[in-house]
Design an enzyme around this catalytic site. Structure first.
Site, short mmCIF file in Angstrom:
data_model
loop_
_atom_site.label_atom_id
_atom_site.label_comp_id
_atom_site.label_asym_id
_atom_site.label_seq_id
_atom_site.Cartn_x
_atom_site.Cartn_y
_atom_site.Cartn_z
CB CYS A 1 -0.91 0.02 1.22
SG CYS A 1 -1.84 -1.51 1.51
CB ALA A 2 3.67 2.06 -2.32
N GLY B 1 4.80 6.95 -1.21
CA GLY B 1 6.09 6.30 -1.05
C GLY B 1 7.04 6.74 0.04
N GLY B 2 6.55 7.38 1.09
CA GLY B 2 7.46 7.78 2.17
C GLY B 2 8.24 6.61 2.74
CE LYS B 3 4.80 4.10 7.28
NZ LYS B 3 3.92 5.19 6.77
CG ASP C 1 -1.58 3.06 -3.58
OD1 ASP C 1 -1.22 2.95 -2.40
OD2 ASP C 1 -2.61 3.66 -3.92
CG ASP D 1 -4.42 -2.61 -13.79
OD1 ASP D 1 -4.10 -3.76 -13.40
OD2 ASP D 1 -3.87 -2.04 -14.75
CG ASP E 1 1.72 2.41 5.81
OD1 ASP E 1 1.25 2.38 6.96
OD2 ASP E 1 2.07 3.46 5.24
CB CYS F 1 -0.83 6.29 11.20
SG CYS F 1 -2.04 6.62 9.93
#
Length: 404
Positions: free
Chosen positions: A232-233, A236-238, A256, A283, A301, A354
């Protein structure tokens, strides 16, 4: 502090969009800050921080001002007057502030501060849910912490620099930072500032990422040369953190359902010089099935309530609805069931949110481990991060390993 008319008008305009038209606070503030090129850093900070402040304390200020939604502009000026009075700011002689009952405001504040849902400015249902899941004492401490302004935390991009060099470079540019001992790639700004205009940012030396969020990639135990799937990018922070931990060696497949987020990830990856990331938009189910049993590491995530990040998204508590929490828990379990199939035997999976609610965290892991798909997995460890203990965002992460 002296109030300036054009800055105050900008705040009122922003609040109208956020409260009455459902716009996201961060997007509104981005637009407000482009209004007047003559504004300096202090003017911009006033607009941003005042808007966020009134959004954060909406319920408390509305109750003190004795106004109800939808707020017309007169209502919003009354809430602004409450904000200014409680901040100790002298109100100017403007028509909006005529007959502002300063003494009554302070008395109402004292009375309402004895009731948690007003003191911490939260909807009844969130207050009841938090108390039920965390217990009254912990929930009270946590909500107090989640109403504090978030620090600006940088994550050093070790593909391009190191913590000490970046700290020196930022110091030369006028930004003082401090090292956070338990966070190997984090620097905290001593004062809030716009670091996005610096060459250090445009050259990809750092990303802005909360300290708790930085723990997730570390939890995944990645090594250079592995095949890693970020399921679940998003933007893309992680993913970028994982790339730096892998030293650009191996393969990261960023998935994603939103292609526009993956486009943003590609742009950020280029700036970061992260060359081992491949993006794939989900998709169809084929995208997932092609990766069954192929990954050394999988990061989920998961989408969640976001209750752990209210410090930086204070408007989320007004947008959240009880039925969303129930729907998102179903989605979380579905994602766990599906993406766990990507882990090869001997591989590991991290489930992270989170959120601070056990029903989105530990309980989801327990349900998964009892299911058919979870029978081949073992929980190695998990970590619950609460804001009132860490000083950063609320997070949860669990590390699971797939056995024979």
């Amino acid at each position: 502090m002296r109030l300036h008319r054009n800055l105050c008008f900008s705040v009122i305009d922003g609040l109208t969009l956020i409260f009455n038209e459902g716009h996201y606070a961060d997007k509104v503030i981005q637009q407000l800050l482009k209004r007047d090129k003559r504004w300096g850093a202090r003017d911009r900070a006033f607009v941003a921080e005042t808007t966020y402040d009134i959004v954060r304390w909406k319920r408390l200020y509305a109750e003190i001002a004795e106004v109800k939604e939808p707020f017309d502009r007169d209502n919003l000026w009354r809430m602004f007057a409450v904000w200014a009075t409680l901040k100790g700011i002298k109100l100017p002689d403007w028509k909006y502030f005529e007959e502002t009952p300063t003494r009554k405001i302070k008395g109402r504040f004292d009375d309402l501060s004895k009731i948690r849902k007003f003191k911490e400015s939260i909807p009844d249902w969130i207050d009841e849910l938090g108390a039920k899941e965390l217990g009254d004492k912990v929930w009270s401490k946590e909500m107090e912490a989640l109403n504090e302004q978030a620090d600006v935390i940088l994550r050093v991009n070790t593909l391009k620099t190191n913590k000490e060099k970046l700290q020196e470079e930022l110091f030369d540019l006028g930004f003082e930072t401090e090292i956070l001992p338990d966070y190997p790639h984090a620097l905290k700004l001593k004062e809030r500032a716009n670091v996005f205009t610096t060459d250090a940012f445009s050259n990809g030396f750092f990303e802005v990422q909360d300290a708790s969020s930085q723990l997730v990639a570390e939890f995944l135990n990645v090594q250079p040369g592995m095949r890693v799937v970020d399921a679940c990018a998003g933007a893309g922070g992680k993913t970028l953190h994982i790339a730096s931990l892998m030293e650009n060696k191996g393969q990261i497949i960023a998935l994603d359902i939103y292609e526009n987020k993956l486009h943003e990830l590609k742009r950020r990856a280029k700036r970061n010089s992260a060359h081992n990331i491949e993006t794939r938009a989900i998709d169809s189910t084929k995208v997932i099935k092609k990766l069954y049993d192929k990954a050394d590491r999988v990061l989920i995530d998961a989408p969640c309530s976001g209750l752990g990040v209210l410090r930086r998204n204070p408007d989320a508590k007004w947008k959240l609805q009880p039925d969303f929490i129930e729907k998102i828990k179903t989605t979380q379990q579905d994602i766990l069931q599906q993406y766990s199939k990507l882990v090869k035997v001997g591989g590991q999976l991290v489930y992270a949110t989170c959120s601070i609610l056990p029903s989105e965290n530990q309980e989801q892991i327990n349900t998964f481990l009892k299911s058919e798909a979870g029978k081949s997995f073992t929980l190695l460890k998990d970590k619950k991060v609460l804001s009132h203990q860490s000083g950063f965002d609320g997070f949860y992460m669990a590390l699971l390993e797939r056995k024979e």
